[in-house]
Motif scaffolding. Structure first.
Motif, PDB file in Angstrom:
ATOM      1  N   ARG A  80      57.911  23.508   2.586  1.00  0.00           N
ATOM      2  CA  ARG A  80      57.338  22.705   1.505  1.00  0.00           C
ATOM      3  C   ARG A  80      55.833  22.530   1.725  1.00  0.00           C
ATOM      4  O   ARG A  80      55.022  22.750   0.830  1.00  0.00           O
ATOM      5  N   ARG A  81      55.485  22.129   2.938  1.00  0.00           N
ATOM      6  CA  ARG A  81      54.066  21.871   3.246  1.00  0.00           C
ATOM      7  C   ARG A  81      53.213  23.119   3.109  1.00  0.00           C
ATOM      8  O   ARG A  81      52.073  23.054   2.682  1.00  0.00           O
ATOM      9  N   HIS A  82      53.793  24.267   3.504  1.00  0.00           N
ATOM     10  CA  HIS A  82      52.977  25.483   3.560  1.00  0.00           C
ATOM     11  C   HIS A  82      53.239  26.427   2.393  1.00  0.00           C
ATOM     12  O   HIS A  82      52.751  27.553   2.395  1.00  0.00           O
ATOM     13  N   GLY A  83      54.014  25.974   1.414  1.00  0.00           N
ATOM     14  CA  GLY A  83      54.241  26.778   0.204  1.00  0.00           C
ATOM     15  C   GLY A  83      54.889  28.131   0.493  1.00  0.00           C
ATOM     16  O   GLY A  83      54.520  29.147  -0.117  1.00  0.00           O
ATOM     17  N   VAL A  84      55.846  28.136   1.417  1.00  0.00           N
ATOM     18  CA  VAL A  84      56.531  29.398   1.745  1.00  0.00           C
ATOM     19  C   VAL A  84      57.328  29.875   0.532  1.00  0.00           C
ATOM     20  O   VAL A  84      57.992  29.079  -0.143  1.00  0.00           O
ATOM     21  N   GLY A  85      57.259  31.181   0.262  1.00  0.00           N
ATOM     22  CA  GLY A  85      57.826  31.743  -0.968  1.00  0.00           C
ATOM     23  C   GLY A  85      59.330  31.635  -1.097  1.00  0.00           C
ATOM     24  O   GLY A  85      59.847  31.411  -2.186  1.00  0.00           O
ATOM     25  N   ARG A  86      60.056  31.841  -0.006  1.00  0.00           N
ATOM     26  CA  ARG A  86      61.526  31.846  -0.120  1.00  0.00           C
ATOM     27  C   ARG A  86      62.165  31.382   1.177  1.00  0.00           C
ATOM     28  O   ARG A  86      61.701  31.732   2.275  1.00  0.00           O
ATOM     29  N   MET A 136      54.769  42.094   4.120  1.00  0.00           N
ATOM     30  CA  MET A 136      55.505  40.829   4.115  1.00  0.00           C
ATOM     31  C   MET A 136      55.687  40.314   5.543  1.00  0.00           C
ATOM     32  O   MET A 136      55.979  41.092   6.449  1.00  0.00           O
ATOM     33  N   LYS A 137      55.478  39.016   5.711  1.00  0.00           N
ATOM     34  CA  LYS A 137      55.671  38.411   7.033  1.00  0.00           C
ATOM     35  C   LYS A 137      56.843  37.427   6.946  1.00  0.00           C
ATOM     36  O   LYS A 137      56.821  36.477   6.162  1.00  0.00           O
ATOM     37  N   LEU A 138      57.856  37.730   7.753  1.00  0.00           N
ATOM     38  CA  LEU A 138      59.111  36.983   7.686  1.00  0.00           C
ATOM     39  C   LEU A 138      59.291  36.166   8.953  1.00  0.00           C
ATOM     40  O   LEU A 138      59.106  36.679  10.051  1.00  0.00           O
ATOM     41  N   LEU A 139      59.658  34.897   8.776  1.00  0.00           N
ATOM     42  CA  LEU A 139      60.074  34.104   9.943  1.00  0.00           C
ATOM     43  C   LEU A 139      61.597  34.161  10.005  1.00  0.00           C
ATOM     44  O   LEU A 139      62.281  33.710   9.075  1.00  0.00           O
ATOM     45  N   VAL A 140      62.115  34.758  11.079  1.00  0.00           N
ATOM     46  CA  VAL A 140      63.563  34.801  11.294  1.00  0.00           C
ATOM     47  C   VAL A 140      63.862  33.833  12.422  1.00  0.00           C
ATOM     48  O   VAL A 140      63.273  33.936  13.506  1.00  0.00           O
ATOM     49  N   THR A 141      64.764  32.897  12.197  1.00  0.00           N
ATOM     50  CA  THR A 141      65.132  31.983  13.282  1.00  0.00           C
ATOM     51  C   THR A 141      66.474  32.425  13.858  1.00  0.00           C
ATOM     52  O   THR A 141      67.311  32.997  13.147  1.00  0.00           O
ATOM     53  N   GLY A 142      66.651  32.203  15.149  1.00  0.00           N
ATOM     54  CA  GLY A 142      67.918  32.605  15.781  1.00  0.00           C
ATOM     55  C   GLY A 142      68.059  34.116  15.890  1.00  0.00           C
ATOM     56  O   GLY A 142      69.168  34.645  15.938  1.00  0.00           O
ATOM     57  N   GLY A 143      66.920  34.802  15.979  1.00  0.00           N
ATOM     58  CA  GLY A 143      66.932  36.268  15.983  1.00  0.00           C
ATOM     59  C   GLY A 143      67.384  36.896  17.289  1.00  0.00           C
ATOM     60  O   GLY A 143      67.478  38.121  17.375  1.00  0.00           O
ATOM     61  N   CYS A 144      67.670  36.082  18.307  1.00  0.00           N
ATOM     62  CA  CYS A 144      68.187  36.646  19.565  1.00  0.00           C
ATOM     63  C   CYS A 144      69.695  36.455  19.672  1.00  0.00           C
ATOM     64  O   CYS A 144      70.300  36.761  20.702  1.00  0.00           O
ATOM     65  N   GLY A 145      70.317  35.943  18.615  1.00  0.00           N
ATOM     66  CA  GLY A 145      71.774  35.777  18.609  1.00  0.00           C
ATOM     67  C   GLY A 145      72.431  37.032  18.042  1.00  0.00           C
ATOM     68  O   GLY A 145      71.777  38.059  17.815  1.00  0.00           O
ATOM     69  N   PHE A 146      73.713  36.919  17.798  1.00  0.00           N
ATOM     70  CA  PHE A 146      74.511  38.061  17.346  1.00  0.00           C
ATOM     71  C   PHE A 146      74.011  38.609  15.998  1.00  0.00           C
ATOM     72  O   PHE A 146      73.537  39.755  15.898  1.00  0.00           O
ATOM     73  N   ILE A 147      74.074  37.800  14.948  1.00  0.00           N
ATOM     74  CA  ILE A 147      73.742  38.330  13.618  1.00  0.00           C
ATOM     75  C   ILE A 147      72.232  38.497  13.473  1.00  0.00           C
ATOM     76  O   ILE A 147      71.747  39.492  12.933  1.00  0.00           O
ATOM     77  N   GLY A 148      71.480  37.519  13.994  1.00  0.00           N
ATOM     78  CA  GLY A 148      70.011  37.579  13.880  1.00  0.00           C
ATOM     79  C   GLY A 148      69.438  38.839  14.510  1.00  0.00           C
ATOM     80  O   GLY A 148      68.535  39.468  13.943  1.00  0.00           O
ATOM     81  N   SER A 149      69.954  39.236  15.680  1.00  0.00           N
ATOM     82  CA  SER A 149      69.394  40.427  16.336  1.00  0.00           C
ATOM     83  C   SER A 149      69.763  41.688  15.552  1.00  0.00           C
ATOM     84  O   SER A 149      68.938  42.587  15.377  1.00  0.00           O
ATOM     85  N   ASN A 150      70.992  41.749  15.037  1.00  0.00           N
ATOM     86  CA  ASN A 150      71.357  42.895  14.190  1.00  0.00           C
ATOM     87  C   ASN A 150      70.465  42.943  12.945  1.00  0.00           C
ATOM     88  O   ASN A 150      70.025  44.012  12.527  1.00  0.00           O
ATOM     89  N   PHE A 151      70.183  41.767  12.388  1.00  0.00           N
ATOM     90  CA  PHE A 151      69.355  41.699  11.173  1.00  0.00           C
ATOM     91  C   PHE A 151      67.931  42.189  11.450  1.00  0.00           C
ATOM     92  O   PHE A 151      67.386  43.004  10.700  1.00  0.00           O
ATOM     93  N   ILE A 152      67.351  41.731  12.541  1.00  0.00           N
ATOM     94  CA  ILE A 152      65.965  42.129  12.856  1.00  0.00           C
ATOM     95  C   ILE A 152      65.882  43.647  13.050  1.00  0.00           C
ATOM     96  O   ILE A 152      64.983  44.305  12.517  1.00  0.00           O
ATOM     97  N   LEU A 153      66.832  44.206  13.785  1.00  0.00           N
ATOM     98  CA  LEU A 153      66.804  45.651  14.029  1.00  0.00           C
ATOM     99  C   LEU A 153      66.931  46.430  12.714  1.00  0.00           C
ATOM    100  O   LEU A 153      66.209  47.399  12.483  1.00  0.00           O
ATOM    101  N   ASN A 204      50.407  30.204   9.683  1.00  0.00           N
ATOM    102  CA  ASN A 204      49.826  31.541   9.829  1.00  0.00           C
ATOM    103  C   ASN A 204      50.314  32.516   8.766  1.00  0.00           C
ATOM    104  O   ASN A 204      50.461  33.704   9.028  1.00  0.00           O
ATOM    105  N   GLY A 205      50.615  31.993   7.570  1.00  0.00           N
ATOM    106  CA  GLY A 205      50.932  32.882   6.453  1.00  0.00           C
ATOM    107  C   GLY A 205      52.302  33.516   6.491  1.00  0.00           C
ATOM    108  O   GLY A 205      52.430  34.740   6.474  1.00  0.00           O
ATOM    109  N   ILE A 206      53.341  32.693   6.529  1.00  0.00           N
ATOM    110  CA  ILE A 206      54.715  33.207   6.451  1.00  0.00           C
ATOM    111  C   ILE A 206      55.113  33.305   4.973  1.00  0.00           C
ATOM    112  O   ILE A 206      54.947  32.357   4.213  1.00  0.00           O
ATOM    113  N   ASP A 207      55.661  34.470   4.570  1.00  0.00           N
ATOM    114  CA  ASP A 207      56.053  34.650   3.174  1.00  0.00           C
ATOM    115  C   ASP A 207      57.469  34.128   2.903  1.00  0.00           C
ATOM    116  O   ASP A 207      57.763  33.676   1.799  1.00  0.00           O
ATOM    117  N   ALA A 208      58.338  34.274   3.888  1.00  0.00           N
ATOM    118  CA  ALA A 208      59.730  33.847   3.682  1.00  0.00           C
ATOM    119  C   ALA A 208      60.372  33.515   5.024  1.00  0.00           C
ATOM    120  O   ALA A 208      59.921  33.994   6.065  1.00  0.00           O
TER     121      ALA A 208
END
Ligand code: NAD
Ligand code: DAU
Length: 348
Positions: free
Chosen positions: A113-119, A1-18, A73-77
């Motif tokens: 919408r344009r790229h049919g991202v799953g979620r 699975m390939k996930l696009l996480v935005t804001g991943g260098c902030g408080f919650i985003g960085s905890n989430f990525i780790l 480039n094929g993001i699933d969510a």
């Protein structure tokens, strides 16, 4: 699975990525973050062992071309943490909040919408519901009644997400969480501000009578909830997230002082935040019953661990509390604390 996480260098985003990289060996994460004052690549040092499973892209979620180039480039969510997140800053100037929180969300939704991202998971907040009286808790059916420019932009984004689901059939889910605490929180927010000020014997500015109530949750419990919603949430749904840990602000401030062995004379009751919501409390029955989520952290030990984290990471927060932070601190606190005292909070 390939996930696009935005804001991943902030408080919650960085905890989430780790958490996600450790939990799912087959997961690839693209982390799109503008590195505003709140974004800090240092938060993600522990991603180094994961090699190319974490790719960082510096950029703006409101930049259509960039977002398109990442999604093709094929993001699933997508999990959208990116936001301007501090209420007090939104009171000083709401412009960046409207751009990132509203326009940015729309750009992401259009690209999905344009790229049919799953979620698409929109990470929202309990603040969209406004303020509670002394009793009761917000359910997902509570009307939206935001009171700050910050929460108004988050509510606007939630409505856009809803509309893209209804109109275009985008598979979108919204989480609304209560106040987070834990490692890597930017020291403009109550808990890290009070810990780091107390550590240097600076005054602790408590708004109003200190009796406003927040419902606290450890950031890791929030991250587990977002992960569950990403994998199992029902398209078009909203899930409240909260850990039933309501405390008046002054109790938290006193607890922090006692753990650090500092005197209560550091407390200053200062002019209130305009539009200050009196009380938040979340009813998280839906996510518990539908998805089986339970918070794990107990508030007292979670707060103790958080205090220890700030003691052990003094270099981290001292670097963060410099540069732009000082301008913000001056603008917001000088009048509240009196010039000389504000200077101590700046680390002078
Ligand atoms: P934060 O301020 O610590 O981090 C925000 C991140 O977003 C930063 O890394 C910043 O660089 C990035 N960012 C800002 N504008 C951007 C843009 N235009 N493009 C790309 N990246 C951008 O915030 P946080 O506390 O980690 O909150 C994350 C999300 O969770 C937010 O959406 C917030 O509304 C929501 N939320 C926060 C809490 C809380 O207690 N902190 C509770 C509930 C919901
Ligand atoms: O409830 C979720 C929200 O929690 C998130 O959506 C926001 O992104 C996040 O910033 C947080 O908002 P709050 O406004 O509740 O958090 P903050 O830490 O700024 O303030 C918590 C409480 O402490 C609030 O009642 C205001 C008070 N406070 C805060 C600061 C910074 C003070 O008394 N003094 C202060 O200096």
């Amino acid at each position: 699975m390939k996930l696009l996480v935005t804001g991943g260098c902030g408080f919650i985003g960085s905890n989430f990525i780790l958490e996600m990289l450790a939990e799912y060996p087959d997961l690839y994460i693209v982390n799109l973050d503008l590195l505003t004052y709140a974004g800090n690549f240092e938060n993600l040092q522990d991603t180094i062992p994961y090699g190319d499973r974490h790719r960082f892209v510096r950029g703006d979620i409101a930049d259509r071309e960039l977002v398109d180039s990442l999604m093709c480039n094929g993001i699933d969510a997508v999990v959208n943490f990116a936001a301007e997140s501090h209420v007090d800053r939104s009171i000083i100037d709401a412009s960046a909040f409207v751009r990132t929180n509203v326009l940015g969300t729309q750009v992401l939704l259009d690209a999905c919408r344009r790229h049919g991202v799953g979620r698409f998971v929109q990470v929202s907040t309990d603040e969209v519901y406004g303020s509670l009286g002394p009793d009761g808790a917000f359910t997902e059916c509570h009307p939206l009644a935001p009171n700050s420019p910050y929460s108004a932009t988050k509510a606007a984004a939630d409505l856009l997400v809803r509309s893209y689901h209804k109109t275009y059939g985008i598979d979108a889910v919204i989480t609304r969480c209560s106040n987070n605490y834990g490692p890597y929180q930017f020291p403009e927010k109550l808990i890290p501000l009070m810990i780091t000020n107390a550590m240097v014997d600076a005054p602790l500015p408590v708004y109003g009578d200190g009796l406003n109530v927040r419902d606290w949750i450890h950031v890791r419990d929030h991250c587990r909830a977002v992960d569950l919603v990403l994998r199992k949430g029902c398209a078009g749904s909203v899930y409240n997230v909260g850990a039933n840990s309501e405390y008046p602000n002054i109790e938290i401030v006193r607890y922090i002082l006692s753990r650090l062995g500092k005197p209560e004379s550091l407390i200053r009751f200062v002019k209130d935040r305009p539009g200050h919501d009196r009380r938040y409390a979340m009813d998280a029955t839906l996510i518990r019953e539908e998805l089986g989520w339970e918070p794990e952290a107990d508030f007292e030990s979670g707060l103790d661990q958080t205090i220890c984290w700030y003691i052990e990471h003094e270099t981290w927060w001292r670097r963060v509390k410099s540069g732009e932070y000082l301008t913000y601190y001056d603008t917001w606190y000088t009048e509240r604390l009196g010039g000389k005292e504000a200077g101590i909070g700046r680390g002078e």
